[in-house]
Enzyme design. Structure first.
Site, PDB file in Angstrom:
ATOM      1  N   ILE A  26     -49.217  17.852 -14.083  1.00  0.00           N
ATOM      2  CA  ILE A  26     -47.845  17.445 -14.387  1.00  0.00           C
ATOM      3  C   ILE A  26     -47.118  18.523 -15.180  1.00  0.00           C
ATOM      4  CG2 ILE A  26     -46.409  15.734 -15.567  1.00  0.00           C
ATOM      5  CD1 ILE A  26     -47.782  14.551 -13.177  1.00  0.00           C
ATOM      6  N   TYR A 174     -58.434   6.354 -25.256  1.00  0.00           N
ATOM      7  CA  TYR A 174     -57.337   6.952 -24.489  1.00  0.00           C
ATOM      8  C   TYR A 174     -56.144   6.004 -24.435  1.00  0.00           C
ATOM      9  CZ  TYR A 174     -54.656   8.699 -20.517  1.00  0.00           C
ATOM     10  OH  TYR A 174     -53.637   9.140 -19.705  1.00  0.00           O
ATOM     11  N   LYS A 178     -52.235   6.575 -25.793  1.00  0.00           N
ATOM     12  CA  LYS A 178     -51.061   6.505 -24.928  1.00  0.00           C
ATOM     13  C   LYS A 178     -50.066   5.452 -25.417  1.00  0.00           C
ATOM     14  CE  LYS A 178     -51.391   9.699 -23.454  1.00  0.00           C
ATOM     15  NZ  LYS A 178     -50.488  10.790 -23.077  1.00  0.00           N
ATOM     16  N   THR A 207     -53.919  14.024 -10.896  1.00  0.00           N
ATOM     17  CA  THR A 207     -53.884  15.149 -11.820  1.00  0.00           C
ATOM     18  C   THR A 207     -55.298  15.519 -12.234  1.00  0.00           C
ATOM     19  OG1 THR A 207     -53.784  13.796 -13.823  1.00  0.00           O
ATOM     20  CG2 THR A 207     -51.693  14.283 -12.729  1.00  0.00           C
TER      21      THR A 207
END
Length: 305
Positions: A26, A174, A178, A207
């Protein structure tokens, strides 16, 4: 309804941008599109070799070399964050894209003894934005775009366990980071009306971060999820569109969340409804995260200019 595409990015000539983690995925797609549209883009990368490769890829595609530069940045080391910010002490900065991140790492700590996901994904970008604040406030219409993830829905902020000492799951760590990214973007929008602060997420995008993170994970479920990224996920170029929309659309509002239109998983970018649970909308949660982030990083975030 008209969809927003890369060709709809306005002319960015004369504007300066920083994209963290711009050597792949990205970040690379965002940096390349901003440079193509006329901006001078600084690629903020931890790995100098991969960063140089990204610069060569962008300029080899026809972007003038003077529009692209590379500076080292390791978000797992606050001394590196401070050194990077010092390079911009006398410069104007129009666009900051907080993109870099880690996913699915085993329990480890950053140089400054933070849990890796929370330290890199949130605290590193929090300190970077604070360090670059004078340069942002020197611009006419500065924007800060912070990448979050639909995985943030599964996160919750455990202020008594931000270091993962009481309990640790790489996936929940994670998700927590976020969620913190989203709440930081909202809190910055609340605190500073001179900056357009937005959150963006790529939906289900193919990704290196996503597929690599699941390949490193334990168990067949993690490997299957990683493999599904190759089969079902949209490309990095499509995943970059919500970020580019947030960074360049002339009418986007501060505090908005931008994501893919189709169930927030695929498609072209639009403003989407927040995916977090109701208690996380409480501004007190964002304010507490802000105060804790200042304490942990030793950073005074002066939004008054």
């Amino acid at each position: 309804m008209k969809v927003w595409r890369r060709r709809d990015i306005p002319d960015l000539t004369g504007r300066r941008a920083v994209v963290t983690g711009a050597n792949s995925g990205i970040g690379l797609a965002v940096a390349r599109a901003l440079a193509w549209s006329g901006a001078h883009v600084t690629l903020a990368c931890r790995d100098a070799g991969r960063g140089a490769g990204a610069v060569a890829l962008i300029t080899g595609g026809g972007v003038p070399a003077e529009r692209v530069s590379l500076l080292p940045l390791d978000l797992a080391d606050l001394s590196s964050v401070r050194a990077f910010s010092a390079r911009f002490a006398d410069d104007r900065l129009d666009i900051l894209v907080n993109n870099a991140g880690v996913l699915g790492r085993p329990k480890r700590q950053t140089v400054d003894c933070f849990e890796t996901h929370f330290g890199v994904n949130h605290l590193g970008h929090f300190a970077l934005t604070a360090g670059l604040l004078p340069s942002l406030l020197a611009a006419d219409d500065p924007r800060v775009v912070t990448l979050t993830s639909i995985f943030g829905y599964f996160g919750f902020l455990d202020f008594d366990n931000l270091d993962g000492e009481r309990f640790y799951s790489r996936w929940l760590a994670y998700a927590q980071s976020k969620l913190a990214n989203l709440l930081f973007a909202w809190e910055l929008a609340r605190r500073c009306d001179r900056i357009r602060s937005l959150a963006a997420h790529p939906g289900y995008a193919r990704t290196n971060l996503f597929t690599g993170g699941f390949r490193r994970g334990p168990g067949i479920d993690a490997r299957l999820l990683g493999f599904s990224g190759y089969l079902l996920a949209q490309s990095s170029d499509m995943g970059s569109l919500p970020v580019l929309y947030a960074a360049t659309h002339p009418d986007v509002r501060s505090g908005a969340l931008i994501g893919p239109a189709l169930a927030q998983w695929w498609g072209f970018p639009v403003e989407v409804r927040p995916f977090v649970r109701l208690p996380d909308h409480d501004p007190a949660i964002g304010a507490r995260l802000w105060a804790e982030s200042e304490r942990l990083t030793g950073t005074r975030f002066d939004v008054t200019g």
